[in-house]
Structure formats: structure tokens, C-alpha cells
Design an enzyme around this catalytic site. Structure first.
Site, PDB file in Angstrom:
ATOM      1  N   GLN A  87     -21.101 -30.059  -7.648  1.00 62.61           N
ATOM      2  CA  GLN A  87     -21.608 -31.412  -7.415  1.00 62.61           C
ATOM      3  C   GLN A  87     -21.940 -31.592  -5.931  1.00 62.61           C
ATOM      4  O   GLN A  87     -21.040 -31.538  -5.087  1.00 62.61           O
ATOM      5  CB  GLN A  87     -20.545 -32.445  -7.816  1.00 62.61           C
ATOM      6  CG  GLN A  87     -21.001 -33.881  -7.650  1.00 62.61           C
ATOM      7  CD  GLN A  87     -19.873 -34.880  -7.865  1.00 62.61           C
ATOM      8  OE1 GLN A  87     -18.784 -34.723  -7.332  1.00 62.61           O
ATOM      9  NE2 GLN A  87     -20.125 -35.891  -8.653  1.00 62.61           N
ATOM     10  N   GLY A  88     -23.202 -31.826  -5.622  1.00 64.73           N
ATOM     11  CA  GLY A  88     -23.628 -32.030  -4.232  1.00 64.73           C
ATOM     12  C   GLY A  88     -23.918 -33.496  -3.971  1.00 64.73           C
ATOM     13  O   GLY A  88     -25.095 -33.897  -3.897  1.00 64.73           O
TER      14      GLY A  88
ATOM     15  N   SER B 160     -21.382 -35.636  -1.731  1.00 66.11           N
ATOM     16  CA  SER B 160     -20.843 -36.017  -0.417  1.00 66.11           C
ATOM     17  C   SER B 160     -21.577 -35.330   0.727  1.00 66.11           C
ATOM     18  O   SER B 160     -21.985 -34.164   0.619  1.00 66.11           O
ATOM     19  CB  SER B 160     -19.366 -35.645  -0.320  1.00 66.11           C
ATOM     20  OG  SER B 160     -18.648 -36.226  -1.365  1.00 66.11           O
TER      21      SER B 160
ATOM     22  N   SER C  42     -17.119 -28.509  -4.261  1.00 71.44           N
ATOM     23  CA  SER C  42     -16.174 -27.605  -4.919  1.00 71.44           C
ATOM     24  C   SER C  42     -16.932 -26.481  -5.624  1.00 71.44           C
ATOM     25  O   SER C  42     -17.895 -26.740  -6.348  1.00 71.44           O
ATOM     26  CB  SER C  42     -15.325 -28.359  -5.949  1.00 71.44           C
ATOM     27  OG  SER C  42     -14.617 -29.393  -5.330  1.00 71.44           O
TER      28      SER C  42
ATOM     29  N   GLU D  81     -17.157 -39.104 -14.940  1.00 73.19           N
ATOM     30  CA  GLU D  81     -16.027 -38.609 -14.147  1.00 73.19           C
ATOM     31  C   GLU D  81     -14.821 -39.529 -14.340  1.00 73.19           C
ATOM     32  O   GLU D  81     -13.684 -39.089 -14.387  1.00 73.19           O
ATOM     33  CB  GLU D  81     -16.432 -38.560 -12.675  1.00 73.19           C
ATOM     34  CG  GLU D  81     -15.356 -38.003 -11.768  1.00 73.19           C
ATOM     35  CD  GLU D  81     -15.843 -37.776 -10.341  1.00 73.19           C
ATOM     36  OE1 GLU D  81     -16.988 -38.151 -10.032  1.00 73.19           O
ATOM     37  OE2 GLU D  81     -15.075 -37.216  -9.559  1.00 73.19           O
TER      38      GLU D  81
ATOM     39  N   GLU E 152      -7.858 -45.817  -1.043  1.00 72.66           N
ATOM     40  CA  GLU E 152      -8.282 -47.102  -0.460  1.00 72.66           C
ATOM     41  C   GLU E 152      -9.471 -47.670  -1.232  1.00 72.66           C
ATOM     42  O   GLU E 152      -9.535 -48.875  -1.503  1.00 72.66           O
ATOM     43  CB  GLU E 152      -8.669 -46.923   1.021  1.00 72.66           C
ATOM     44  CG  GLU E 152      -7.506 -46.620   1.955  1.00 72.66           C
ATOM     45  CD  GLU E 152      -7.095 -45.154   1.943  1.00 72.66           C
ATOM     46  OE1 GLU E 152      -7.779 -44.336   1.291  1.00 72.66           O
ATOM     47  OE2 GLU E 152      -6.063 -44.818   2.557  1.00 72.66           O
TER      48      GLU E 152
HETATM   49  C1  LIG Z   1     -10.407 -31.422  -3.262  1.00 75.30           C
HETATM   50  C2  LIG Z   1     -11.710 -32.153  -3.079  1.00 75.30           C
HETATM   51  C3  LIG Z   1     -12.806 -31.776  -3.799  1.00 75.30           C
HETATM   52  C4  LIG Z   1     -14.028 -32.436  -3.612  1.00 75.30           C
HETATM   53  N1  LIG Z   1     -15.107 -31.993  -4.324  1.00 75.30           N
HETATM   54  C5  LIG Z   1     -16.301 -32.585  -4.127  1.00 75.30           C
HETATM   55  C6  LIG Z   1     -17.460 -32.087  -4.803  1.00 75.30           C
HETATM   56  O1  LIG Z   1     -17.384 -31.128  -5.563  1.00 75.30           O
HETATM   57  N2  LIG Z   1     -18.638 -32.667  -4.553  1.00 75.30           N
HETATM   58  C7  LIG Z   1     -18.764 -33.741  -3.713  1.00 75.30           C
HETATM   59  O2  LIG Z   1     -19.872 -34.256  -3.578  1.00 75.30           O
HETATM   60  N3  LIG Z   1     -17.689 -34.227  -3.030  1.00 75.30           N
HETATM   61  C8  LIG Z   1     -16.471 -33.662  -3.221  1.00 75.30           C
HETATM   62  N4  LIG Z   1     -15.367 -34.127  -2.536  1.00 75.30           N
HETATM   63  C9  LIG Z   1     -15.561 -35.175  -1.542  1.00 75.30           C
HETATM   64  C10 LIG Z   1     -14.948 -36.515  -1.909  1.00 75.30           C
HETATM   65  O3  LIG Z   1     -15.710 -37.144  -2.892  1.00 75.30           O
HETATM   66  C11 LIG Z   1     -14.860 -37.325  -0.614  1.00 75.30           C
HETATM   67  O4  LIG Z   1     -13.929 -36.672   0.234  1.00 75.30           O
HETATM   68  C12 LIG Z   1     -14.407 -38.744  -0.849  1.00 75.30           C
HETATM   69  O5  LIG Z   1     -15.382 -39.473  -1.544  1.00 75.30           O
HETATM   70  C13 LIG Z   1     -14.101 -39.479   0.476  1.00 75.30           C
HETATM   71  O6  LIG Z   1     -15.162 -39.381   1.355  1.00 75.30           O
HETATM   72  P1  LIG Z   1     -14.974 -38.864   2.862  1.00 75.30           P
HETATM   73  O7  LIG Z   1     -14.144 -37.605   2.819  1.00 75.30           O
HETATM   74  O8  LIG Z   1     -16.324 -38.804   3.482  1.00 75.30           O
HETATM   75  O9  LIG Z   1     -14.090 -39.950   3.593  1.00 75.30           O
HETATM   76  P2  LIG Z   1     -14.616 -41.314   4.238  1.00 75.30           P
HETATM   77  O10 LIG Z   1     -15.456 -42.029   3.256  1.00 75.30           O
HETATM   78  O11 LIG Z   1     -15.196 -41.007   5.586  1.00 75.30           O
HETATM   79  O12 LIG Z   1     -13.253 -42.098   4.411  1.00 75.30           O
HETATM   80  C14 LIG Z   1     -12.339 -41.843   5.501  1.00 75.30           C
HETATM   81  C15 LIG Z   1     -11.173 -42.818   5.316  1.00 75.30           C
HETATM   82  O13 LIG Z   1     -11.656 -44.176   5.427  1.00 75.30           O
HETATM   83  C16 LIG Z   1     -11.321 -44.919   4.262  1.00 75.30           C
HETATM   84  N5  LIG Z   1     -12.385 -45.841   3.911  1.00 75.30           N
HETATM   85  C17 LIG Z   1     -13.718 -45.602   3.869  1.00 75.30           C
HETATM   86  N6  LIG Z   1     -14.400 -46.707   3.485  1.00 75.30           N
HETATM   87  C18 LIG Z   1     -13.464 -47.667   3.261  1.00 75.30           C
HETATM   88  C19 LIG Z   1     -13.533 -49.022   2.841  1.00 75.30           C
HETATM   89  N7  LIG Z   1     -14.689 -49.611   2.541  1.00 75.30           N
HETATM   90  N8  LIG Z   1     -12.357 -49.710   2.719  1.00 75.30           N
HETATM   91  C20 LIG Z   1     -11.152 -49.131   3.002  1.00 75.30           C
HETATM   92  N9  LIG Z   1     -11.045 -47.851   3.422  1.00 75.30           N
HETATM   93  C21 LIG Z   1     -12.169 -47.113   3.546  1.00 75.30           C
HETATM   94  C22 LIG Z   1     -11.176 -43.874   3.172  1.00 75.30           C
HETATM   95  O14 LIG Z   1     -10.400 -44.347   2.097  1.00 75.30           O
HETATM   96  C23 LIG Z   1     -10.513 -42.733   3.933  1.00 75.30           C
HETATM   97  O15 LIG Z   1      -9.125 -42.928   4.041  1.00 75.30           O
HETATM   98  C24 LIG Z   1     -14.137 -33.506  -2.705  1.00 75.30           C
HETATM   99  C25 LIG Z   1     -13.009 -33.892  -1.964  1.00 75.30           C
HETATM  100  C26 LIG Z   1     -11.805 -33.226  -2.139  1.00 75.30           C
HETATM  101  C27 LIG Z   1     -10.624 -33.673  -1.333  1.00 75.30           C
END
Ligand SMILES: Cc1cc2nc3c(=O)[nH]c(=O)nc-3n(C[C@H](O)[C@H](O)[C@H](O)COP(=O)(O)OP(=O)(O)OC[C@H]3O[C@@H](n4cnc5c(N)ncnc54)[C@H](O)[C@@H]3O)c2cc1C
Length: 374
Positions: A126-127, A129, A161, A244, A357
């Protein structure tokens, strides 16, 4: 909540139990790379040959069209037999991409991809993020321009992933120049072997490299790979996320009930001790999670935000449960073993698929009717 099972359902349970007892691999699945791919595909093709792949998919697309009750029974037996985790490299194909193609794909896309996903012949990733677009997915920047009958893609994805072992990717990109937020996006099938795509694996704190950064440098994708109309990708992506949040993680949720019994067996807690009470609480919480899982599945009317309640409770319970496992193991927790690996992996539960969150925001706004956060 209790499930009312008919005689036929009970016969189905025996059938599933028997088959899993005889066929589920006994050894643990490898975590990464080609060995993980080979293991997962071989297990899925075995399931497929016996009619246990995509059992809730519609019959016309190769599934068996089973009801939610049968799906619950299957997953209950699946985790009880200690079959490989459902969250392996076949997860996106079976739970996101396949169902999205069924809902939004063209006949050609369905005819080509669905049989391959079910039979364990292709891996999807899944692309969605990007480095600055995780929680706020609509701010994504990876873009494409139309050139003849192709899209030419430039940009970067992250946390993908199994990108390194995937054949195809469900890729969300900006295809309308100058568009903002949810507008002008497209959901496309990206062949991961296309020239211009490079993949850089990322090692997580458990020492496993199962996700990656993916870079697109003038990567060409046929326009025929766009799913749904061009520039209507947000609607398709919401369809994907809807799957999902529905039943995809049921196997993981029910698995906590098995894990807590395993921890109790290791701990052999003394009746009345603090550890016995803690483990009893966790056992009750795992039972509560099962009840919530069933309720989310059978309650009408369904709302997309129901999934957030279950997801949040699962993620935080999983972390508490694995912390208890570490405390039970004591010094042994510091060695490289199954439980220490699972403990480290559990940190990601409150991030992947929407952070805790974000789930709390959804629950607050859509279920409790509180004002939007600033
Ligand atoms: C094991 C794993 C597998 C994954 N696999 C995939 C995958 O296959 N494909 C894919 O596309 N993505 C994947 N992801 C990505 C995942 O979807 C993102 O990590 C997730 O959506 C959070 O985005 P971010 O890491 O950019 O954090 P951010 O969005 O930058 O958030 C950083 C922090 O700020 C907080 N925050 C942000 N906005 C708000 C708000 N409005 N209110 C309160 N708090 C807030 C968040 O909760 C977090 O604590 C994976 C992640 C993990 C950990």
C-alpha cells in the site's frame, strides 16, 4: 455479545478446525525478504487449493461468499490453530487491494488481478503514506502527469510494508496539476518492477526490515491501471480504508485471546498474587475485545467510525498484554525470543492504520459528537 450458532455453523467450525489442524504450518513465519514471501505465498496457495482463501469474497470473484458469522468462526479457528499471523505480506492483497478492485475496478483489472491474489501468486503493498502526509493523507504530494496513454510519476512514499517483495502497489497520487487536498487524486495499480522505482528498506526497532521508502523517478504507469475514474482516487482510497477498518484485523484481535492464555501458562501465577490479578484483568479485556469485534461486525446500522473504537482498544490492549509478557519473562525478556520480538512490534499498533490520537479524534467527533479539535 454472544454468537448464536446454527447446527450448520457448528459443522462448519468442525470442518475448519480439522483442516487447520492438519494443514496449518507449525513453524513460525519468517519476518522479511524472499523467505517471508515464499512462506506466505505457499501457505496461501495451500489455503486456496482447499477453498480457504478469500472466503468472504463474492463467489463470482473466486471467493465463497461466506457470511460474517462464518468469517468469525474461520478466524476463531485460525488463531486457535496458531496458524501464521494474518498480518503478513498477503494482507494488503486479500484485505485492501482485492476488495477495492471488486468494488471499483474495471472488468480487465478484476480478471487479471483477483485470481492471482486469491491463489497466492502476487503480493501487494500500500503506497499511501508520505514523509509529510501520514495522518493527513489528503496533503500527499507524489504526482503524475499524463503522457500519451501513460502516467509519469514522481515523488516518494514511506512506511510501505513489504514494498521490497511486492509485485503490485495500490498507489495514491496527485494526477491533477495544482489540485489540493482530496481533489485531483488517483488510485492506481503500480507494477513494482517498473523502471524508475527504487526501494530502500527501513529497519524497525525489532531489527526487522519489513517496510520501506519507495521513490518514483519518472516511473511510467499505463492509464489502464487507474482504478475508478482519473482524479477520483479519494473516493477509491476511502473504499480501501473502509475495508481496512471492517474485518481485516479480526484475526489479530481474536489472537489476543490466545496470546493471553499462552502468557498465563508461562507465568503459572499464584492464586491471589498481583500478577494473577493483572493477567485475569487482561484475560477479561481480551474477552471484551472479542465482544467489541463481534458487535462492530453485526450491529446495524454500521458506521465507519465503529472501527476506530475497536482499533484503538485493540492497539492499546496489545501493548499492555505484551508488556505483561515481558514482566512474566523477567530477565529472559532481554534475550531474542518470540515474546520480546512481539513486544517490540506492538509499539507500532498505535501508529499503523491511523494513530491512537487520530482514532480518539474520530471517536470524539463522530461518535461522541464533541467539537472538532483545533
Ligand atoms: C508498522 C507500520 C506499517 C505501516 N505500513 C504502511 C503501509 O503499508 N502503507 C502506508 O501507506 N503506510 C503505512 N504505515 C504508515 C502509517 O499509516 C502512518 O505511520 C500513520 O498514518 C501515521 O502517520 P505519520 O507516521 O506520518 O505520523 P504523523 O501524521 O506525522 O503524526 C505524528 C504524531 O502527531 C499526531 N497527530 C497528527 N495529526 C494529529 C491531529 N490532527 N490530532 C492529534 N494528533 C495528531 C499523531 O497521532 C502522531 O502521534 C505504516 C506504519 C507502521 C507503523
Amino acid at each position: 455479545m454472544r454468537l448464536e450458532l446454527s447446527t450448520d455453523d457448528l459443522a462448519f467450525r468442525s470442518l475448519a478446525r480439522e483442516w487447520l489442524r492438519e494443514n496449518a504450518p507449525r513453524k513460525r513465519a519468517p519476518h522479511e525478504g524472499k523467505t517471508a514471501r515464499d512462506f506466505a505465498l505457499s501457505w496461501l496457495s495451500k489455503c486456496h487449493a482447499a477453498g480457504w482463501s478469500g472466503i468472504a469474497w463474492p463467489i463470482e470473484y473466486g471467493g465463497r461468499g461466506f457470511s460474517p458469522t462464518r468469517l468469525v468462526i474461520w478466524y476463531e479457528e485460525y488463531v486457535r490453530s496458531r496458524a501464521p499471523s494474518v498480518l503478513d505480506c498477503t494482507f494488503v492483497g486479500l484485505n485492501h487491494a482485492g476488495p477495492t478492485l471488486i468494488a471499483c475496478g474495471s472488468e480487465e483489472q478484476k480478471a487479471f488481478h483477483l485470481p492471482r491474489i486469491l491463489a497466492g501468486e502476487s503480493i501487494w503493498c500500500q503506497g499511501f503514506s508520505e514523509p509529510n502526509s501520514g495522518s493527513d493523507l489528503a496533503s500527499l504530494k507524489t504526482s503524475a502527469v499524463v503522457d500519451g496513454d501513460h502516467l509519469v510519476v514522481n515523488g516518494q512514499k514511506i512506511w510501505t510494508s513489504y514494498a521490497d517483495i511486492a509485485d503490485y502497489q495500490e498507489l495514491l497520487i496527485r494526477t491533477e496539476l495544482g489540485s489540493v487536498r482530496h481533489k485531483g487524486l488517483s488510485w492506481v495499480i503500480c507494477d513494482m518492477k517498473s523502471p524508475g522505482i527504487s526501494i530502500r528498506p527501513i529497519e524497525n526497532m525489532a531489527g526487522v526490515r519489513h517496510f520501506a521508502e519507495v521513490f518514483y523517478d519518472n516511473a511510467r504507469i499505463p492509464l489502464s491501471n487507474v482504478v475508478g475514474p482519473l482524479n477520483d482516487g479519494w473516493r477509491v482510497a476511502m473504499t480501501t480504508l473502509g475495508f481496512e477498518r471492517k474485518t481485516a484485523a479480526m484475526g489479530l484481535q481474536l489472537d489476543l485471546s490466545i496470546k493471553i492464555e499462552d502468557i498465563i501458562a508461562i507465568a503459572e501465577p499464584v492464586h491471589g498474587s498481583a500478577m494473577a490479578e493483572r493477567l485475569a484483568d487482561l484475560r477479561a479485556e481480551a474477552a471484551a475485545l472479542r465482544a467489541m469485534t463481534y458487535r462492530a461486525l453485526f450491529r446495524e446500522p454500521k458506521t465507519p467510525s465503529d472501527g476506530s473504537l475497536v482499533r484503538l482498544y485493540f492497539a492499546e490492549l496489545s501493548q499492555r498484554l505484551h508488556q505483561a509478557a515481558m514482566d512474566v519473562l523477567g530477565a529472559e525478556a532481554l534475550t531474542d525470543n518470540y515474546w520480546s520480538h512481539e513486544y517490540l512490534e506492538a509499539y507500532s499498533e498505535t501508529i499503523a492504520g491511523g494513530t491512537a490520537e487520530i482514532q480518539r479524534n474520530i471517536i470524539a467527533e463522530r461518535i461522541l459528537g464533541l467539537p472538532r479539535s483545533a
